[in-house]
Write a protein that holds these residues in place. Structure first.
Motif, PDB file in Angstrom:
ATOM      1  N   GLN A 195       0.823  -1.211   0.000  1.00 38.43           N
ATOM      2  CA  GLN A 195       0.000   0.000   0.000  1.00 38.43           C
ATOM      3  C   GLN A 195       0.857   1.262   0.000  1.00 38.43           C
ATOM      4  OE1 GLN A 195      -3.018  -0.514   3.210  1.00 38.43           O
ATOM      5  NE2 GLN A 195      -4.473  -0.068   1.567  1.00 38.43           N
ATOM      6  N   TYR A 201       4.406   5.611  -5.378  1.00 38.23           N
ATOM      7  CA  TYR A 201       4.448   5.570  -6.838  1.00 38.23           C
ATOM      8  C   TYR A 201       3.439   6.556  -7.425  1.00 38.23           C
ATOM      9  CZ  TYR A 201       3.670   3.548 -11.515  1.00 38.23           C
ATOM     10  OH  TYR A 201       3.502   3.359 -12.865  1.00 38.23           O
ATOM     11  N   PHE A 238       6.789  -9.391  -9.744  1.00 42.52           N
ATOM     12  CA  PHE A 238       6.674  -8.117 -10.436  1.00 42.52           C
ATOM     13  C   PHE A 238       8.032  -7.406 -10.536  1.00 42.52           C
ATOM     14  CE2 PHE A 238       5.966  -3.480  -9.625  1.00 42.52           C
ATOM     15  CZ  PHE A 238       5.616  -3.145 -10.918  1.00 42.52           C
TER      16      PHE A 238
ATOM     17  N   THR B 194      -0.115  -7.488 -13.131  1.00 39.51           N
ATOM     18  CA  THR B 194       0.454  -6.502 -12.214  1.00 39.51           C
ATOM     19  C   THR B 194       1.206  -5.410 -12.966  1.00 39.51           C
ATOM     20  OG1 THR B 194       0.661  -8.247 -10.570  1.00 39.51           O
ATOM     21  CG2 THR B 194       1.908  -6.237 -10.181  1.00 39.51           C
ATOM     22  N   GLN B 195       2.023  -5.825 -13.941  1.00 43.24           N
ATOM     23  CA  GLN B 195       2.778  -4.816 -14.684  1.00 43.24           C
ATOM     24  C   GLN B 195       1.850  -3.855 -15.425  1.00 43.24           C
ATOM     25  OE1 GLN B 195       5.873  -6.966 -16.991  1.00 43.24           O
ATOM     26  NE2 GLN B 195       7.281  -5.566 -15.986  1.00 43.24           N
ATOM     27  N   LEU B 197      -1.209  -3.164 -14.614  1.00 44.43           N
ATOM     28  CA  LEU B 197      -1.883  -2.339 -13.614  1.00 44.43           C
ATOM     29  C   LEU B 197      -1.003  -1.165 -13.207  1.00 44.43           C
ATOM     30  CD1 LEU B 197      -4.161  -1.725 -11.671  1.00 44.43           C
ATOM     31  CD2 LEU B 197      -3.167  -3.329 -10.045  1.00 44.43           C
ATOM     32  N   MET B 198       0.289  -1.439 -13.012  1.00 44.59           N
ATOM     33  CA  MET B 198       1.196  -0.367 -12.609  1.00 44.59           C
ATOM     34  C   MET B 198       1.290   0.697 -13.710  1.00 44.59           C
ATOM     35  SD  MET B 198       1.889  -1.110  -9.623  1.00 44.59           S
ATOM     36  CE  MET B 198       3.337  -0.772  -8.656  1.00 44.59           C
ATOM     37  N   TYR B 201      -2.058   2.644 -13.663  1.00 40.75           N
ATOM     38  CA  TYR B 201      -2.127   3.488 -12.473  1.00 40.75           C
ATOM     39  C   TYR B 201      -1.184   4.691 -12.612  1.00 40.75           C
ATOM     40  CZ  TYR B 201      -1.314   4.729  -7.534  1.00 40.75           C
ATOM     41  OH  TYR B 201      -1.157   5.393  -6.342  1.00 40.75           O
ATOM     42  N   VAL B 220      -6.135   7.590  -3.990  1.00 43.72           N
ATOM     43  CA  VAL B 220      -6.656   6.629  -4.943  1.00 43.72           C
ATOM     44  C   VAL B 220      -6.862   5.294  -4.247  1.00 43.72           C
ATOM     45  CG1 VAL B 220      -6.243   5.435  -7.122  1.00 43.72           C
ATOM     46  CG2 VAL B 220      -5.360   7.744  -6.795  1.00 43.72           C
ATOM     47  N   TYR B 221      -8.001   4.682  -4.457  1.00 46.56           N
ATOM     48  CA  TYR B 221      -8.243   3.322  -3.974  1.00 46.56           C
ATOM     49  C   TYR B 221      -8.223   2.392  -5.178  1.00 46.56           C
ATOM     50  CZ  TYR B 221      -9.605   5.488   0.417  1.00 46.56           C
ATOM     51  OH  TYR B 221      -9.601   6.203   1.586  1.00 46.56           O
ATOM     52  N   ILE B 222      -7.398   1.362  -5.079  1.00 43.68           N
ATOM     53  CA  ILE B 222      -7.251   0.443  -6.204  1.00 43.68           C
ATOM     54  C   ILE B 222      -7.884  -0.882  -5.839  1.00 43.68           C
ATOM     55  CG2 ILE B 222      -5.576  -0.720  -7.691  1.00 43.68           C
ATOM     56  CD1 ILE B 222      -3.614   1.556  -6.974  1.00 43.68           C
ATOM     57  N   GLU B 234      -2.854 -12.233  -7.476  1.00 46.04           N
ATOM     58  CA  GLU B 234      -1.565 -11.807  -6.947  1.00 46.04           C
ATOM     59  C   GLU B 234      -1.726 -10.673  -5.938  1.00 46.04           C
ATOM     60  OE1 GLU B 234       2.801 -10.906  -9.039  1.00 46.04           O
ATOM     61  OE2 GLU B 234       0.966 -10.855 -10.202  1.00 46.04           O
ATOM     62  N   PHE B 235      -2.718  -9.850  -6.173  1.00 45.30           N
ATOM     63  CA  PHE B 235      -2.902  -8.634  -5.405  1.00 45.30           C
ATOM     64  C   PHE B 235      -3.993  -8.748  -4.344  1.00 45.30           C
ATOM     65  CE2 PHE B 235      -0.861  -5.290  -8.236  1.00 45.30           C
ATOM     66  CZ  PHE B 235      -0.049  -4.844  -7.223  1.00 45.30           C
ATOM     67  N   LYS B 237      -4.405  -9.483  -1.277  1.00 48.47           N
ATOM     68  CA  LYS B 237      -4.251  -8.847   0.025  1.00 48.47           C
ATOM     69  C   LYS B 237      -4.320  -7.328  -0.112  1.00 48.47           C
ATOM     70  CE  LYS B 237      -0.820  -9.129   3.061  1.00 48.47           C
ATOM     71  NZ  LYS B 237       0.571  -9.536   3.330  1.00 48.47           N
ATOM     72  N   PHE B 238      -3.634  -6.823  -1.117  1.00 43.21           N
ATOM     73  CA  PHE B 238      -3.602  -5.377  -1.341  1.00 43.21           C
ATOM     74  C   PHE B 238      -5.003  -4.832  -1.654  1.00 43.21           C
ATOM     75  CE2 PHE B 238      -3.154  -2.163  -4.808  1.00 43.21           C
ATOM     76  CZ  PHE B 238      -2.852  -1.080  -3.989  1.00 43.21           C
ATOM     77  N   LEU B 241      -7.134  -4.695   1.398  1.00 41.64           N
ATOM     78  CA  LEU B 241      -6.795  -3.573   2.271  1.00 41.64           C
ATOM     79  C   LEU B 241      -7.361  -2.265   1.717  1.00 41.64           C
ATOM     80  CD1 LEU B 241      -3.061  -4.342   3.166  1.00 41.64           C
ATOM     81  CD2 LEU B 241      -5.031  -4.365   4.715  1.00 41.64           C
ATOM     82  N   GLU B 242      -7.233  -2.104   0.413  1.00 44.23           N
ATOM     83  CA  GLU B 242      -7.718  -0.874  -0.205  1.00 44.23           C
ATOM     84  C   GLU B 242      -9.223  -0.745  -0.022  1.00 44.23           C
ATOM     85  OE1 GLU B 242      -4.732   1.003  -0.933  1.00 44.23           O
ATOM     86  OE2 GLU B 242      -5.705   1.462  -2.835  1.00 44.23           O
ATOM     87  N   ASP B 245     -10.060   0.148   3.509  1.00 43.26           N
ATOM     88  CA  ASP B 245      -9.753   1.554   3.790  1.00 43.26           C
ATOM     89  C   ASP B 245     -10.819   2.483   3.216  1.00 43.26           C
ATOM     90  OD1 ASP B 245      -7.495   0.709   5.010  1.00 43.26           O
ATOM     91  OD2 ASP B 245      -6.079   1.588   3.586  1.00 43.26           O
TER      92      ASP B 245
END
Ligand SMILES: Nc1ncnc2c1ncn2[C@@H]1O[C@H](COP(=O)(O)OP(=O)(O)OP(=O)(O)O)[C@@H](O)[C@H]1O
Ligand SMILES: Nc1ncnc2c1ncn2[C@@H]1O[C@H](COP(=O)(O)OP(=O)(O)OP(=O)(O)O)[C@@H](O)[C@H]1O
Ligand SMILES: [Mg+2]
Ligand SMILES: [Mg+2]
Lengths: 379, 379
Positions: A195, A201, A238, B194-195, B197-198, B201, B220-222, B234-235, B237-238, B241-242, B245
């Motif tokens: 997070q 980023y 990643f 993931t790549q 997404l980055m 984003y 930003v909430y993803i 892969e994400f 957990k992230f 959490l988002e 939140d």
């Protein structure tokens, strides 16, 4: 083409003459970033070894520009010696004098990737007074010199402390016009939670978007570019992909570099052609005997109209002409237009030959490059 | 305070009178975004159920503004009826007429979270002609109305197709001055690698940084805000959490909302006080019999000086004064300054009482709120 440049005093107006070594030199990769972001460690990571003269540490450590180049024997060459070596592309740095040359050195180093690429390590950008006062040379001007001559510029950030100081902003502004060469590296990304990483980023891109005026997004590589294992493992896959991509980006440089140099050569040739016509045109407009000074003033004032006339007669696109204001300034520098050279049929032919035949052929030579498998040459 | 507003014709100069329901209403959350980004599905996800009148689908589906509000019985209320309901905070929408009111409805719905928050679903922003021509009302003006009255604005993006159209840019510009209320949601983030997404984003933040002029980065909430399982795990957990939140961000609204409303009330009370002094001051400067018109013109012209005089006499900070140019414009609208009301000692006391005693007390009432555990109320 060199003959034309001389005859029409191209150097006085535009860029210095290009030397052989400017073409032959290996592609150059410049590292920029605030202090302690890991620039020196990055080079170490890519070389898979240390290089002569490197210093790594948490305080500002690297205190000079270091060109890391290939040689069988490891050796340090001081800046003064390096700048007079006609084999190396650093002669232009003489202009910055001793104040800079004592803060510049070459690090010869036997590492495989250096056979293809030269890296330039730089001192970290500091914030506030320290950046301005602590240096015996103009950091911005020197950086600008390297930016223009580099084939890739790596802009490093530390994911732990992302504060973009005003000084760093000015440094980023030095990249203007060279955005296509810039790659951003968000380093030490494994040291924080996912997070947090996303916040950092996002903030980085937000600020960069404000400073860099191009709509195209800069390519960012996120990872941890040193030889230690990852702290936060969640992103292992990643990070590994990112690091692999960056290295294949680097390995593609040699080819791109020749293409880019030819591209610049074409730009220059077009400018030389236009320059020749402008000089000859201005000469032809001068009176034979008296009233030279007034005539010159008039010509400078109405330069845009003269450009349009040349455009019409010679059928040269207006985009090939130099900036009117800059040209007016140069011409006002006490020049005597009547000493300019008239048009020469032979040279016109030469430059057309260069543009129509030589450069396209050169391009063909480089274009279909031997295909490379980036994985097999991965360091 | 209302008496002062009336007496000094506050409404003619600044903002409409605030009604009881403007204070009592639940915090309002507005959803904005291009079509098909998942605005309607998002509300469904938060409510943990469908709401009356919702339509979800890949083409542009939602064709109206829908206020989703709590009620024991599910029911749809048409816009015209809703805008005359004095219990609801939508009376102001009457100004947009039938062209809009037929494209507005209330969706009463029995879902727990609606007891605390009202959501407003909106039609997706289209690009090009369609956005401008297809609507029977001024989309920008209506959106602006909701933006000003909302307590939080959720700006949704689809990670699969991030193209920020010019129309969407204009919509983002409508948020100016309300950036603190904006949260960005990068939705459907689980559908890509993931790549990718980055990259998406990063591009989002890059463009937003250019459009939104504040230095503070928007939160930003993803994630993927609907009731389906994640595609890219892969994400997990992230994303979780988002999403957690964001929901606790939403659940904190009720308290923040009262604080924000008191804050606005204080702003308004200070403006009312200053306005009272200005009007009384202008009246006092008018001649009794003749030369009124010239005197008024002079006063308007030298308004800044009059402000400074008031500032000195009344010891009111210059920051409390309205914009000089705007005020000059209003005053020039054929007003007769001699009809303005003179200063009243009673009312001066009243407003000071409001500012010094009432509002601070109100603030105390709301400030230390009953502490909430966001997890226990997670939908
Ligand atoms: N990927 C990484 N993750 C965590 N720490 C790192 C990483 N790379 C380098 N470091 C540490 O960060 C510190 C600074 O590294 P380094 O000296 O390479 O930075 P630099 O950018 O060259 O700094 P300077 O501008 O002062 O020369 C060192 O302590 C180094 O060990
Ligand atoms: N998190 C998600 N991941 C993947 N697909 C989603 C997600 N949320 C919604 N969708 C799908 O996207 C499409 C559009 O959803 P929805 O109708 O909620 O969007 P909208 O923003 O309300 O569109 P409109 O502006 O047209 O009303 C639907 O097919 C829906 O099932
Ligand atoms: Mg260093
Ligand atoms: Mg919808």
């Amino acid at each position: 083409m060199l003959e034309i440049e001389r005859r029409y005093r191209f150097e006085d107006f535009h860029a210095p003459v290009m030397r052989g070594c400017d073409f032959d030199a290996k592609p150059m990769v410049l590292l920029l970033g605030q202090y302690s972001v890991g620039k020196t460690s990055f080079i170490e990571y890519i070389l898979k070894r240390q290089f002569p003269g490197e210093r790594v540490g948490p305080e500002p450590t690297t205190d000079r520009f270091i060109a890391v180049m290939y040689d069988k024997e490891d050796q340090i060459i001081p800046g003064n010696a390096l700048s007079v070596d006609i084999e190396k592309p650093f002669h232009g740095l003489n202009a910055f004098g001793n104040g800079f040359l004592t803060k510049f050195e070459g690090s010869l180093c036997n590492a495989e990737i250096l056979e293809r690429i030269t890296f330039v390590d730089t001192p970290g950008i500091l914030s506030g007074e320290k950046q301005r006062l602590g240096r015996s040379y103009d950091f911005a001007e020197v950086t600008q010199w390297f930016v223009q001559r580099s084939d890739m510029i790596l802009l490093l950030f530390d994911a732990h402390k992302l504060d973009i100081s005003d000084e760093f902003k000015s440094a980023i502004e030095l990249l203007k016009g060279n955005e296509d060469k810039v790659r951003v590296i968000l380093n030490k990304a494994d040291g924080i939670s996912t997070q947090q990483l996303m916040r950092v980023y996002g903030a980085l891109m937000w600020s960069l978007g404000k400073v860099v005026k191009t709509p195209e997004v800069l390519r960012v590589y996120i990872g941890s570019f040193w030889d230690q294992p990852y702290q936060n493992d969640e992103f292992r896959k990643f990070f590994e992909l990112e690091q692999r991509d960056l290295i294949s980006d680097l390995l593609q440089l040699p080819r791109n570099s020749s293409v880019r140099k030819i591209n610049e050569l074409v730009k220059r040739a077009r400018l030389v052609r236009t320059h020749m016509y402008i000089m000859a045109h201005l000469k032809s407009k001068m009176p034979v005997l008296i009233g030279k000074e007034t005539a010159q003033k008039e010509l400078i004032k109405g330069l845009l109209n003269e450009f349009k006339e040349i455009e019409r007669i010679k059928k040269i696109p207006l985009g090939d002409f130099p900036d009117v204001a800059a040209m007016q300034q140069r011409l006002a520098l006490n020049m005597d237009f009547s000493t300019f050279q008239p048009e020469s049929e032979r040279l016109t032919k030469t430059i057309e030959q260069v543009l129509q035949i030589d450069l396209p052929q050169l391009m063909k030579l480089v274009q279909p490059p031997k295909s490379e498998d980036p994985k097999s040459t991965n360091p």
